[in-house]
Design an enzyme around this catalytic site. Structure first.
Site, PDB file in Angstrom:
ATOM      1  N   HIS A  16       7.034  -7.494  -2.348  1.00 46.46           N
ATOM      2  CA  HIS A  16       6.872  -6.764  -1.088  1.00 46.46           C
ATOM      3  C   HIS A  16       7.861  -7.296  -0.044  1.00 46.46           C
ATOM      4  O   HIS A  16       7.846  -6.829   1.089  1.00 46.46           O
ATOM      5  CB  HIS A  16       5.455  -6.941  -0.536  1.00 46.46           C
ATOM      6  N   THR A  56       2.648   0.775  -5.115  1.00 48.19           N
ATOM      7  CA  THR A  56       3.162  -0.246  -6.038  1.00 48.19           C
ATOM      8  C   THR A  56       2.488  -0.187  -7.406  1.00 48.19           C
ATOM      9  O   THR A  56       3.150  -0.258  -8.442  1.00 48.19           O
ATOM     10  CB  THR A  56       2.893  -1.656  -5.447  1.00 48.19           C
ATOM     11  N   TYR A  67       6.434   8.146  -2.130  1.00 47.90           N
ATOM     12  CA  TYR A  67       5.104   8.392  -2.712  1.00 47.90           C
ATOM     13  C   TYR A  67       4.796   9.891  -2.708  1.00 47.90           C
ATOM     14  O   TYR A  67       4.300  10.440  -3.691  1.00 47.90           O
ATOM     15  CB  TYR A  67       4.066   7.626  -1.876  1.00 47.90           C
ATOM     16  N   ARG A  78       6.245   5.204   1.687  1.00 44.95           N
ATOM     17  CA  ARG A  78       5.152   6.154   1.900  1.00 44.95           C
ATOM     18  C   ARG A  78       5.021   6.412   3.398  1.00 44.95           C
ATOM     19  O   ARG A  78       5.349   5.535   4.214  1.00 44.95           O
ATOM     20  CB  ARG A  78       3.862   5.523   1.342  1.00 44.95           C
ATOM     21  N   ARG A  80      -8.061   3.695  -4.407  1.00 44.24           N
ATOM     22  CA  ARG A  80      -9.031   4.168  -3.415  1.00 44.24           C
ATOM     23  C   ARG A  80      -9.114   5.687  -3.530  1.00 44.24           C
ATOM     24  O   ARG A  80      -9.891   6.207  -4.294  1.00 44.24           O
ATOM     25  CB  ARG A  80      -8.614   3.695  -2.004  1.00 44.24           C
ATOM     26  N   SER A  95      -4.447   2.736   4.543  1.00 40.42           N
ATOM     27  CA  SER A  95      -4.696   2.087   3.257  1.00 40.42           C
ATOM     28  C   SER A  95      -4.675   0.563   3.415  1.00 40.42           C
ATOM     29  O   SER A  95      -5.521  -0.155   2.877  1.00 40.42           O
ATOM     30  CB  SER A  95      -3.627   2.547   2.254  1.00 40.42           C
ATOM     31  N   TRP A 143       0.961   2.246  -8.923  1.00 33.90           N
ATOM     32  CA  TRP A 143       1.390   3.460  -9.624  1.00 33.90           C
ATOM     33  C   TRP A 143       2.820   3.289 -10.169  1.00 33.90           C
ATOM     34  O   TRP A 143       3.098   3.589 -11.329  1.00 33.90           O
ATOM     35  CB  TRP A 143       1.309   4.622  -8.634  1.00 33.90           C
ATOM     36  N   LYS A 178       0.797  -1.228   0.000  1.00 31.68           N
ATOM     37  CA  LYS A 178       0.000   0.000   0.000  1.00 31.68           C
ATOM     38  C   LYS A 178       0.836   1.288   0.000  1.00 31.68           C
ATOM     39  O   LYS A 178       0.399   2.339   0.469  1.00 31.68           O
ATOM     40  CB  LYS A 178      -0.992   0.044   1.194  1.00 31.68           C
TER      41      LYS A 178
HETATM   42  P1  A3P Z   1      -5.010   4.840  -0.732  1.00 33.03           P
HETATM   43  O1  A3P Z   1      -5.619   3.628  -0.142  1.00 33.03           O
HETATM   44  O2  A3P Z   1      -4.421   5.748   0.313  1.00 33.03           O
HETATM   45  O3  A3P Z   1      -5.898   5.583  -1.649  1.00 33.03           O
HETATM   46  P2  A3P Z   1      -0.377  -0.302  -3.663  1.00 33.03           P
HETATM   47  O4  A3P Z   1      -0.450  -0.026  -5.102  1.00 33.03           O
HETATM   48  O5  A3P Z   1       1.024  -0.425  -3.131  1.00 33.03           O
HETATM   49  O6  A3P Z   1      -1.291  -1.389  -3.251  1.00 33.03           O
HETATM   50  O7  A3P Z   1      -0.906   1.032  -2.959  1.00 33.03           O
HETATM   51  C1  A3P Z   1      -2.243   1.407  -3.071  1.00 33.03           C
HETATM   52  C2  A3P Z   1      -2.369   2.885  -2.736  1.00 33.03           C
HETATM   53  O8  A3P Z   1      -1.880   3.656  -3.845  1.00 33.03           O
HETATM   54  C3  A3P Z   1      -3.810   3.280  -2.535  1.00 33.03           C
HETATM   55  O9  A3P Z   1      -3.767   4.381  -1.618  1.00 33.03           O
HETATM   56  C4  A3P Z   1      -4.203   3.715  -3.947  1.00 33.03           C
HETATM   57  O10 A3P Z   1      -5.343   4.538  -3.997  1.00 33.03           O
HETATM   58  C5  A3P Z   1      -2.947   4.453  -4.368  1.00 33.03           C
HETATM   59  N1  A3P Z   1      -2.783   4.559  -5.819  1.00 33.03           N
HETATM   60  C6  A3P Z   1      -3.060   3.629  -6.768  1.00 33.03           C
HETATM   61  N2  A3P Z   1      -2.774   4.095  -7.981  1.00 33.03           N
HETATM   62  C7  A3P Z   1      -2.325   5.354  -7.822  1.00 33.03           C
HETATM   63  C8  A3P Z   1      -1.878   6.367  -8.739  1.00 33.03           C
HETATM   64  N3  A3P Z   1      -1.864   6.167 -10.032  1.00 33.03           N
HETATM   65  N4  A3P Z   1      -1.471   7.535  -8.219  1.00 33.03           N
HETATM   66  C9  A3P Z   1      -1.486   7.762  -6.892  1.00 33.03           C
HETATM   67  N5  A3P Z   1      -1.895   6.850  -5.981  1.00 33.03           N
HETATM   68  C10 A3P Z   1      -2.302   5.654  -6.430  1.00 33.03           C
END
Ligand code: A3P
Length: 328
Positions: free
Chosen positions: A135, A78, A221, A155, A291, A163, A80, A75
């Protein structure tokens, strides 16, 4: 993309798995966020399947010098990072009006080694550079991966906690009672969550990136949110494909940032519907990877006292390391 090797009937493989089972039985346990238990292996908490995968990686996975690994604590961004690295590396292959990411989710194009049945999956047919994500903390990666390049994203732990709790609550076994936010907070603070402790995880990559900046790129992040174009340039240079003057003039960096933005990715049909399969370990609704995608949503969940406690742990653990988070 990858083919099955079919080790499951192999006598040596069966013996190795049996030994792993015995080893796992001897390890300390704590409550899991998604599963009943986590096991403490070399200082880190892992679910049974993810731990078995890790032990098998050491036995079977062969890294190549051209491999690129994307590593993170769960979270931390990843999804992104996968989109950014894929589109930066492949910017000559696709146009931005008809891009591979328009109909392939970031997780479907970059396998996560923790969950893929890589021991029964042959990744050798993937063309170089092979892209993988993980991870696992650095100490749990096999030595053969040290020749590969690695990008780590971290992050603010307060946003990671929120998250992760929301994400894991959706995936939590229906046979278990719900995990309250207060319980998750306590577990997180003592390091007891999948792949935790968070702080040791981050520090393992931070220290290695200082020792070996050509091999490990350490990103935040929050920095990606504030200066995404600068991060894309950094990524391109690190991956050996620095952005050219001509590309700058054509606005390629801006296009990559736009393509991978939360707004764009989360609204693509391919990321809104269906399930992402992570080997035999986990099925996740694709939309659950998107999210809010903002900095500071923790304010809606943590009391002042909770914030002070986590920030105190972060200050204490990161003291002298040179690593800081700009908290909002
Ligand atoms: P939130 O739950 O705070 O919104 P991971 O990809 O490591 O599982 O992390 C997920 C988190 O990254 C979530 O945070 C998600 O909304 C956020 N996220 C996913 N895609 C993103 C993007 N393109 N830009 C910014 N944040 C992103």
């Amino acid at each position: 993309m990858s083919i099955a090797i079919g080790l499951e009937d192999d006598a040596e493989y069966k013996k190795i798995c049996e030994n792993h089972k015995h080893l796992i039985e001897t390890l300390p346990k704590c409550n899991g966020w998604r599963t009943l238990h986590l096991h403490n292996y070399n200082g880190y908490w892992l679910s049974t399947k993810i731990l078995k995968s890790n032990l098998l990686i050491h036995a079977y996975f062969k890294s190549q010098p051209t491999d690129i690994f994307l590593a993170s604590f769960m979270k931390s961004g990843t999804t992104w990072l996968k989109a950014l690295v894929f589109s930066t590396l492949n910017r000559d292959r696709y146009t931005f009006s008809n891009h591979h990411l328009h109909n392939h989710s970031p997780h479907s194009i970059i396998p996560v080694i923790d969950a893929e049945s890589y021991h029964i999956t042959d990744f050798t047919n993937l063309s170089a550079p092979r892209l993988f994500s993980t991870h696992y903390p650095l100490p749990l990666l096999p030595a053969c991966m040290s020749c590969a390049k690695l990008v780590y994203v971290c992050r603010d732990p307060k946003d990671v906690l929120v998250s992760k709790w929301l994400f894991m609550s959706k995936l939590r076994s229906k046979d278990l009672p719900p995990l309250s936010f207060d319980e998750a907070f306590e577990l997180f603070c003592v390091g007891a969550s999948e792949y935790g402790p968070f702080w040791e995880h981050v520090l393992s990559y931070w220290r290695a990136s200082l020792e070996n900046p050509d091999k490990i790129l350490f990103l935040k992040y929050e920095e990606m949110k504030k200066e995404p174009e600068m991060v894309v340039r950094k990524l391109a240079a690190f991956l050996g494909k620095a952005v050219t003057v001509e590309e700058e003039e054509k606005g390629v960096v801006r296009e990559i940032v736009k393509l991978c933005s939360f707004e764009n990715l989360s609204n693509l049909e391919v990321n809104k519907t269906g399930v992402e399969k992570f080997g035999k370990v986990l099925d996740v609704e694709k939309r659950d990877f998107f999210r809010k995608g903002v900095i500071g949503d923790w304010k809606n969940y943590l009391s002042d006292e909770m914030k002070e406690r986590i920030d105190g742990i972060t200050d204490e653990k990161f003291k002298g390391s040179g690593l800081t988070f700009t908290t909002v």
